[in-house]
Design an enzyme around this catalytic site. Structure first.
Site, mmCIF file in Angstrom:
data_model
loop_
_atom_site.group_PDB
_atom_site.id
_atom_site.type_symbol
_atom_site.label_atom_id
_atom_site.label_comp_id
_atom_site.label_asym_id
_atom_site.label_seq_id
_atom_site.Cartn_x
_atom_site.Cartn_y
_atom_site.Cartn_z
ATOM 1 N N LYS A 35 59.404 43.815 45.601
ATOM 2 C CA LYS A 35 59.008 43.086 44.396
ATOM 3 C C LYS A 35 60.191 42.973 43.436
ATOM 4 O O LYS A 35 60.436 41.916 42.839
ATOM 5 C CB LYS A 35 57.873 43.867 43.709
ATOM 6 C CG LYS A 35 56.792 42.988 43.155
ATOM 7 C CD LYS A 35 55.577 43.839 42.914
ATOM 8 C CE LYS A 35 54.756 43.278 41.798
ATOM 9 N NZ LYS A 35 53.684 44.183 41.412
ATOM 10 N N THR A 86 45.734 49.826 36.911
ATOM 11 C CA THR A 86 44.668 50.826 36.756
ATOM 12 C C THR A 86 43.466 50.358 37.574
ATOM 13 O O THR A 86 42.470 49.928 37.023
ATOM 14 C CB THR A 86 44.229 50.991 35.284
ATOM 15 O OG1 THR A 86 43.869 49.699 34.771
ATOM 16 C CG2 THR A 86 45.311 51.584 34.434
ATOM 17 N N ASN A 211 35.936 42.395 27.095
ATOM 18 C CA ASN A 211 35.676 41.916 28.458
ATOM 19 C C ASN A 211 34.203 42.050 28.830
ATOM 20 O O ASN A 211 33.649 41.186 29.500
ATOM 21 C CB ASN A 211 36.549 42.671 29.465
ATOM 22 C CG ASN A 211 37.895 41.994 29.663
ATOM 23 O OD1 ASN A 211 38.160 40.947 29.070
ATOM 24 N ND2 ASN A 211 38.749 42.573 30.485
ATOM 25 N N GLY A 256 28.209 29.737 37.250
ATOM 26 C CA GLY A 256 28.973 29.680 38.497
ATOM 27 C C GLY A 256 28.445 30.685 39.503
ATOM 28 O O GLY A 256 27.319 31.182 39.374
ATOM 29 N N CYS A 263 39.595 41.931 36.368
ATOM 30 C CA CYS A 263 39.296 42.520 35.062
ATOM 31 C C CYS A 263 37.812 42.731 34.790
ATOM 32 O O CYS A 263 37.379 43.858 34.569
ATOM 33 C CB CYS A 263 39.890 41.651 33.967
ATOM 34 S SG CYS A 263 41.620 41.309 34.265
#
Ligand code: UGA
Length: 435
Positions: A35, A86, A211, A256, A263
């Protein structure tokens, strides 16, 4: 101002590129050699619109650098951001903080002068305080502060979200830390967006609360969509009209196949656990998690029903695999259970996604036809299923679909098409929540 960013993943890269655009000198630390090599060569490990240009500019301006040496990166840094992953810990729904604490230990060992250690990764409430205790134990003489600066970036529009946020939240407890972070975010203060300072626990909780609330909003409209189907109502009009009430707002009311991504599923589950352990269980978010899981698991069943009860030997196009448009992210995508079940039931699937094919391959069965574009995926099929709302699929006209397909059934799990235009072209159209 110099800062270090530990973790060159999604959050780390976007934040680093944007801070560099604000004029900060940012040293990104990435531990994964392939990476890191890719980043140094200017290749992006993730798909995010505009990120490559911003990173190229930051690098060319001499503000952005990539390395694997934490000691070098934190040298002279006023703030050290932790932006490592995480993931959900196996078995118990908690966020796995292994990488966060490993980063903290390394940072503590190499910090020289005062710095603010800032969590950008989403971490359970109380983590900031634990980090402070770890650093204090390892380096009792060190002057430092801990802060929580949660991110509210949506994949696909992360750069805009960072540069023009609704708000910036900073949890910290000393004037010195507040001063460092206020200077770093000074360009935001020129905007109408407020920089909100709170306590550390409060900032940590704000991220989960935001969230979870959005996930709840999506789940609410998904349930309303089901109800609309039963009652002969139209969820698009319900969403539009309730959204006109400023107290509700129009966004995140698109029904949907259920929410996915890295998340919402992880953070709702973590909030459920955090609340249970704090003896203040969140029944509401527990229900959101359960309803959404059931929705994703049941989506394939709707497709089977629409095809008359069996998909054995039927040719079906799957348009879109990622959990939403403008990302290559497949994590918790509703496409995974849909494709798995249809393939298991003997359907012949022709799949296509504009960006997610590579990420999707290891997660899906091998007996699929992987197509080069939407038209190829739709060629000769009995039914088309839209799973992700990519612009490329919106751009397909009803006539395009009709001429490519052998059958006429279009199942639009994102309501991207105009039902009347579909019907006019001789297609049998099934949207979500259109009774
Ligand atoms: C989400 C939040 O929106 C960000 O603010 C937050 O920073 C980020 O999580 C994070 O914690 O890192 P993201 O997962 O990128 O961002 O995507 P969203 O656009 O929020 O969509 C989440 C899911 O909800 C997707 O599966 C999407 O298809 C679904 N969704 C969203 C709907 O089904 N309907 C909607 O109206 C909106």
């Amino acid at each position: 101002m110099r800062i270090a960013m530990i973790g060159g993943g999604y959050v780390g890269l976007v934040s680093a590129a944007c801070f560099a655009a604000f004029g900060a000198e940012v040293a990104v630390v990435e531990a994964d050699p392939p990476k890191l090599a890719a980043l140094r060569a200017g290749r992006m490990p993730i798909y995010e619109p505009g990120l490559d240009e911003l990173i190229a500019k930051g690098t060319a301006d001499g503000l952005l650098s990539f390395g694997d040496d934490i000691a070098a990166a934190v040298q002279g840094a006023e703030a050290v951001f932790i932006a490592v992953g995480t993931p959900t810990r196996r078995g118990d729904g908690h966020a796995d903080l292994t990488y966060v604490y490993a980063a903290v230990q390394q940072i503590a060992q190499v910090l020289g002068d005062y710095a603010v250690i800032v969590t950008k990764s989403t971490v359970p409430v109380g983590t900031g305080r634990r980090i402070a205790a770890i650093v204090r134990e390892l380096r009792p003489e060190l002057a430092f502060d801990v802060a929580s600066n949660p991110e509210f970036l949506r994949e696909g529009s992360a750069i805009g979200d960072f540069m023009r946020p609704d708000r910036v939240v900073i949890g910290c407890e000393s004037e010195r830390a507040r001063d460092v972070l206020a200077r770093l975010y000074a360009p935001i203060e020129a905007l109408p967006a407020p920089v909100v300072f709170t306590g550390i626990e409060t900032a940590e909780l704000i991220k989960y609360a935001a969230n979870s609330f959005l996930a709840m909003k999506v789940t609410f409209i998904n349930e309303m969509a089901d109800l609309c189907e039963r009652l002969g109502a139209d969820v698009r009009e319900v969403a539009h009209s309730i959204g006109l009430d400023a107290r509700i707002g129009p966004r995140f009311l698109q029904p949907g196949p259920g929410f996915g991504g890295s998340c919402f599923p992880k953070d709702t589950l973590a909030l459920v656990r955090i609340a249970q352990e704090a003896a203040a269980p969140s029944r509401l978010i527990e229900a959101v998690v359960a309803v959404n899981d059931a929705r994703k698991a049941g989506m394939a069943g709707r497709i089977v029903t629409a095809l008359g009860g069996s998909v054995r030997g039927r040719k079906i196009a799957i348009l879109g695999l990622t959990y939403k448009a403008d990302t290559d992210d497949m994590r918790d995508s509703p496409a995974i259970p849909i494709v798995a079940r249809l393939a298991e039931d003997g359907a012949k699937l022709q799949v296509y996604d504009p960006e997610g094919m590579e990420q999707a391959r290891p997660l899906l069965p091998d007996n699929l036809a992987w197509c080069q574009n939407a038209r190829e995926a739709c060629a000769g099929v009995d039914a088309v299923v839209v799973v992700t709302e990519w612009q490329e699929f919106r751009d397909l006209s009803p006539a395009d679909l009709r001429s490519a397909m052998a059958g006429t059934l279009v199942i639009d799990l994102r309501n991207i098409y105009d039902p009347q235009a579909m019907r006019d072209a001789g297609l049998l159209y099934r949207g979500i929540g259109q009774g």
